[in-house]
Design a protein around this motif. Structure first.
Motif, PDB file in Angstrom:
ATOM      1  N   GLN A  41       0.889  -1.714  -0.005  1.00 31.21           N
ATOM      2  CA  GLN A  41      -0.057  -0.397  -0.274  1.00 31.21           C
ATOM      3  C   GLN A  41       0.830   1.454  -0.353  1.00 31.21           C
ATOM      4  O   GLN A  41       1.793   0.971   1.030  1.00 31.21           O
ATOM      5  CB  GLN A  41      -1.115   0.021   1.385  1.00 31.21           C
ATOM      6  N   VAL A  42       0.395   2.495  -0.932  1.00 28.84           N
ATOM      7  CA  VAL A  42       1.462   3.065  -1.137  1.00 28.84           C
ATOM      8  C   VAL A  42       0.529   4.735  -0.078  1.00 28.84           C
ATOM      9  O   VAL A  42      -0.334   4.313   0.107  1.00 28.84           O
ATOM     10  CB  VAL A  42       1.223   3.775  -2.334  1.00 28.84           C
ATOM     11  N   GLN A  43       1.626   5.043   0.790  1.00 26.83           N
ATOM     12  CA  GLN A  43       1.156   6.271   1.307  1.00 26.83           C
ATOM     13  C   GLN A  43       2.851   7.106   1.555  1.00 26.83           C
ATOM     14  O   GLN A  43       3.417   7.460   1.349  1.00 26.83           O
ATOM     15  CB  GLN A  43       1.249   5.740   2.722  1.00 26.83           C
ATOM     16  N   LEU A  44       1.575   8.583   1.366  1.00 27.18           N
ATOM     17  CA  LEU A  44       2.759   9.601   1.116  1.00 27.18           C
ATOM     18  C   LEU A  44       1.609  10.731   1.792  1.00 27.18           C
ATOM     19  O   LEU A  44       0.873  10.575   2.677  1.00 27.18           O
ATOM     20  CB  LEU A  44       1.929  10.340  -0.561  1.00 27.18           C
ATOM     21  N   VAL A  45       2.870  11.268   2.757  1.00 29.04           N
ATOM     22  CA  VAL A  45       2.690  12.155   3.705  1.00 29.04           C
ATOM     23  C   VAL A  45       3.262  13.751   3.761  1.00 29.04           C
ATOM     24  O   VAL A  45       4.935  13.819   3.770  1.00 29.04           O
ATOM     25  CB  VAL A  45       2.886  11.417   5.389  1.00 29.04           C
ATOM     26  N   GLU A  46       2.955  14.234   4.005  1.00 31.55           N
ATOM     27  CA  GLU A  46       2.984  15.937   3.112  1.00 31.55           C
ATOM     28  C   GLU A  46       2.921  16.219   3.881  1.00 31.55           C
ATOM     29  O   GLU A  46       2.874  16.553   5.559  1.00 31.55           O
ATOM     30  CB  GLU A  46       2.322  16.766   2.527  1.00 31.55           C
ATOM     31  N   SER A  47       4.310  17.530   3.879  1.00 27.82           N
ATOM     32  CA  SER A  47       4.624  18.813   5.250  1.00 27.82           C
ATOM     33  C   SER A  47       5.370  19.823   5.208  1.00 27.82           C
ATOM     34  O   SER A  47       5.531  19.593   3.946  1.00 27.82           O
ATOM     35  CB  SER A  47       5.709  17.417   6.414  1.00 27.82           C
ATOM     36  N   GLY A  48       4.862  20.801   6.226  1.00 25.84           N
ATOM     37  CA  GLY A  48       6.088  21.854   5.850  1.00 25.84           C
ATOM     38  C   GLY A  48       5.082  23.241   5.282  1.00 25.84           C
ATOM     39  O   GLY A  48       5.892  24.290   5.178  1.00 25.84           O
ATOM     40  N   GLY A  49       4.083  22.938   5.123  1.00 26.61           N
ATOM     41  CA  GLY A  49       3.224  23.955   4.938  1.00 26.61           C
ATOM     42  C   GLY A  49       3.145  25.201   5.959  1.00 26.61           C
ATOM     43  O   GLY A  49       3.785  25.585   6.672  1.00 26.61           O
ATOM     44  N   GLY A  50       2.435  26.225   5.507  1.00 25.96           N
ATOM     45  CA  GLY A  50       2.504  26.766   7.030  1.00 25.96           C
ATOM     46  C   GLY A  50       1.311  28.558   6.417  1.00 25.96           C
ATOM     47  O   GLY A  50       1.623  28.995   4.706  1.00 25.96           O
ATOM     48  N   SER A  51       2.289  29.796   6.880  1.00 28.57           N
ATOM     49  CA  SER A  51       1.808  30.933   6.242  1.00 28.57           C
ATOM     50  C   SER A  51       2.741  31.751   6.225  1.00 28.57           C
ATOM     51  O   SER A  51       3.573  31.575   7.265  1.00 28.57           O
ATOM     52  CB  SER A  51       1.056  31.530   7.250  1.00 28.57           C
ATOM     53  N   VAL A  52       2.881  32.335   5.652  1.00 28.21           N
ATOM     54  CA  VAL A  52       4.114  33.771   4.738  1.00 28.21           C
ATOM     55  C   VAL A  52       3.666  34.481   4.464  1.00 28.21           C
ATOM     56  O   VAL A  52       1.865  34.534   4.014  1.00 28.21           O
ATOM     57  CB  VAL A  52       5.040  32.898   4.397  1.00 28.21           C
ATOM     58  N   GLN A  53       4.152  35.948   4.073  1.00 26.34           N
ATOM     59  CA  GLN A  53       4.842  36.849   4.080  1.00 26.34           C
ATOM     60  C   GLN A  53       3.840  36.792   2.234  1.00 26.34           C
ATOM     61  O   GLN A  53       5.585  35.920   1.624  1.00 26.34           O
ATOM     62  CB  GLN A  53       5.292  37.662   4.517  1.00 26.34           C
ATOM     63  N   ALA A  54       4.172  37.571   1.178  1.00 27.28           N
ATOM     64  CA  ALA A  54       4.538  37.824  -0.043  1.00 27.28           C
ATOM     65  C   ALA A  54       6.141  37.431   0.085  1.00 27.28           C
ATOM     66  O   ALA A  54       5.998  38.924   0.260  1.00 27.28           O
ATOM     67  CB  ALA A  54       3.482  38.603  -0.939  1.00 27.28           C
ATOM     68  N   GLY A  55       6.247  37.027  -0.991  1.00 25.49           N
ATOM     69  CA  GLY A  55       7.793  37.221  -0.802  1.00 25.49           C
ATOM     70  C   GLY A  55       8.781  36.069  -0.707  1.00 25.49           C
ATOM     71  O   GLY A  55       9.814  36.065  -0.770  1.00 25.49           O
ATOM     72  N   ALA A  56       8.104  35.701   0.508  1.00 25.10           N
ATOM     73  CA  ALA A  56       9.109  34.443   0.913  1.00 25.10           C
ATOM     74  C   ALA A  56       9.148  33.190   0.590  1.00 25.10           C
ATOM     75  O   ALA A  56       8.176  33.353  -0.501  1.00 25.10           O
ATOM     76  CB  ALA A  56       8.097  34.269   2.351  1.00 25.10           C
ATOM     77  N   SER A  57       9.754  32.209   1.031  1.00 26.90           N
ATOM     78  CA  SER A  57       9.856  30.688   0.875  1.00 26.90           C
ATOM     79  C   SER A  57       9.418  29.993   1.254  1.00 26.90           C
ATOM     80  O   SER A  57       9.771  30.285   2.714  1.00 26.90           O
ATOM     81  CB  SER A  57      11.983  30.943   0.088  1.00 26.90           C
ATOM     82  N   LEU A  58       9.436  28.852   1.336  1.00 26.25           N
ATOM     83  CA  LEU A  58       8.656  27.741   2.177  1.00 26.25           C
ATOM     84  C   LEU A  58       8.796  26.871   0.909  1.00 26.25           C
ATOM     85  O   LEU A  58       9.208  26.968   0.041  1.00 26.25           O
ATOM     86  CB  LEU A  58       6.990  28.218   1.791  1.00 26.25           C
ATOM     87  N   ARG A  59       9.352  25.526   1.898  1.00 27.35           N
ATOM     88  CA  ARG A  59       9.694  24.058   1.316  1.00 27.35           C
ATOM     89  C   ARG A  59       8.309  23.565   2.156  1.00 27.35           C
ATOM     90  O   ARG A  59       9.156  23.223   3.025  1.00 27.35           O
ATOM     91  CB  ARG A  59      10.840  23.488   1.707  1.00 27.35           C
ATOM     92  N   VAL A  60       8.075  22.623   0.895  1.00 30.17           N
ATOM     93  CA  VAL A  60       6.765  21.181   1.514  1.00 30.17           C
ATOM     94  C   VAL A  60       7.885  20.814   0.967  1.00 30.17           C
ATOM     95  O   VAL A  60       8.106  20.150   0.141  1.00 30.17           O
ATOM     96  CB  VAL A  60       5.248  21.772   0.921  1.00 30.17           C
ATOM     97  N   SER A  61       7.695  18.827   1.981  1.00 33.40           N
ATOM     98  CA  SER A  61       8.310  17.595   1.454  1.00 33.40           C
ATOM     99  C   SER A  61       6.820  17.028   1.361  1.00 33.40           C
ATOM    100  O   SER A  61       5.588  16.875   2.164  1.00 33.40           O
ATOM    101  CB  SER A  61       8.994  17.216   2.673  1.00 33.40           C
ATOM    102  N   CYS A  62       7.192  15.751   0.508  1.00 33.24           N
ATOM    103  CA  CYS A  62       6.424  14.412   0.874  1.00 33.24           C
ATOM    104  C   CYS A  62       6.736  13.204   1.160  1.00 33.24           C
ATOM    105  O   CYS A  62       7.929  13.083   0.341  1.00 33.24           O
ATOM    106  CB  CYS A  62       6.066  14.690  -0.483  1.00 33.24           C
ATOM    107  N   ALA A  63       7.063  11.765   2.204  1.00 28.45           N
ATOM    108  CA  ALA A  63       7.535  11.185   2.607  1.00 28.45           C
ATOM    109  C   ALA A  63       6.461  10.034   2.193  1.00 28.45           C
ATOM    110  O   ALA A  63       5.633  10.380   2.445  1.00 28.45           O
ATOM    111  CB  ALA A  63       7.446  10.913   3.951  1.00 28.45           C
ATOM    112  N   ALA A  64       7.130   8.890   1.350  1.00 28.69           N
ATOM    113  CA  ALA A  64       6.511   8.187   0.325  1.00 28.69           C
ATOM    114  C   ALA A  64       6.824   6.671   1.178  1.00 28.69           C
ATOM    115  O   ALA A  64       8.155   6.422   1.605  1.00 28.69           O
ATOM    116  CB  ALA A  64       7.177   8.130  -0.765  1.00 28.69           C
ATOM    117  N   SER A  65       5.915   6.314   1.227  1.00 22.68           N
ATOM    118  CA  SER A  65       6.086   4.427   1.131  1.00 22.68           C
ATOM    119  C   SER A  65       5.594   3.830   0.681  1.00 22.68           C
ATOM    120  O   SER A  65       4.082   3.903   0.356  1.00 22.68           O
ATOM    121  CB  SER A  65       5.943   4.077   2.833  1.00 22.68           C
ATOM    122  N   GLY A  66       5.793   2.149   0.336  1.00 22.21           N
ATOM    123  CA  GLY A  66       5.171   1.708   0.236  1.00 22.21           C
ATOM    124  C   GLY A  66       5.413   1.198  -1.399  1.00 22.21           C
ATOM    125  O   GLY A  66       5.355   0.688  -2.512  1.00 22.21           O
TER     126      GLY A  66
END
Length: 122
Positions: free
Chosen positions: A1-26
């Motif tokens: 069974q494939v599972q994907l779990v995202e993380s790293g979201g949030g609230s930022v101001q315009a012009g900022a940077s953010l990295r979201v991640s996805c951990a996979a298994s299966g």
């Protein structure tokens, strides 16, 4: 069974940077094409970026030169988002497939994460 779990979201101001991640298994996602999609408030889910087995990438026009999709050897995928804009506000989903096609259609991907919220304020 494939599972994907995202993380790293949030609230930022315009012009900022953010990295979201996805951990996979299966499933070893580096063997196939994987992608990021997003759903903005009141809109349908749309394609953002994809990466194939050889590391080739494809982006929707609105994020080219600002977002970068990547993978590592630990079965994780990332979306680095720079110069964020309020219109990037959305729930971001990772998805993977059993093909090696940089597809933009949701139907090409058979496994999905639950999503992570990204909010960009002006």
């Amino acid at each position: 069974q494939v599972q994907l779990v995202e993380s790293g979201g949030g609230s930022v101001q315009a012009g900022a940077s953010l990295r979201v991640s996805c951990a996979a298994s299966g499933r070893t996602i580096s063997n196939y094409a994987s992608a990021w999609f997003r759903r903005a408030p009141g809109k349908e889910r749309e394609f953002v970026a994809a990466i194939n087995r050889s590391g080739g990438t494809y982006y929707t026009d609105s994020v080219k030169d600002r977002f970068t999709i990547s993978r590592d050897n630990a079965n994780k995928m990332y979306l680095q988002m720079n110069r964020l804009k309020p219109e990037d506000t959305a729930v971001y989903y990772c998805a993977t497939s059993t093909q090696n096609i940089l597809g933009t259609s949701q139907s090409r991907y058979d496994a999905w994460g639950q999503g992570t919220q990204v909010t960009v304020s002006s």
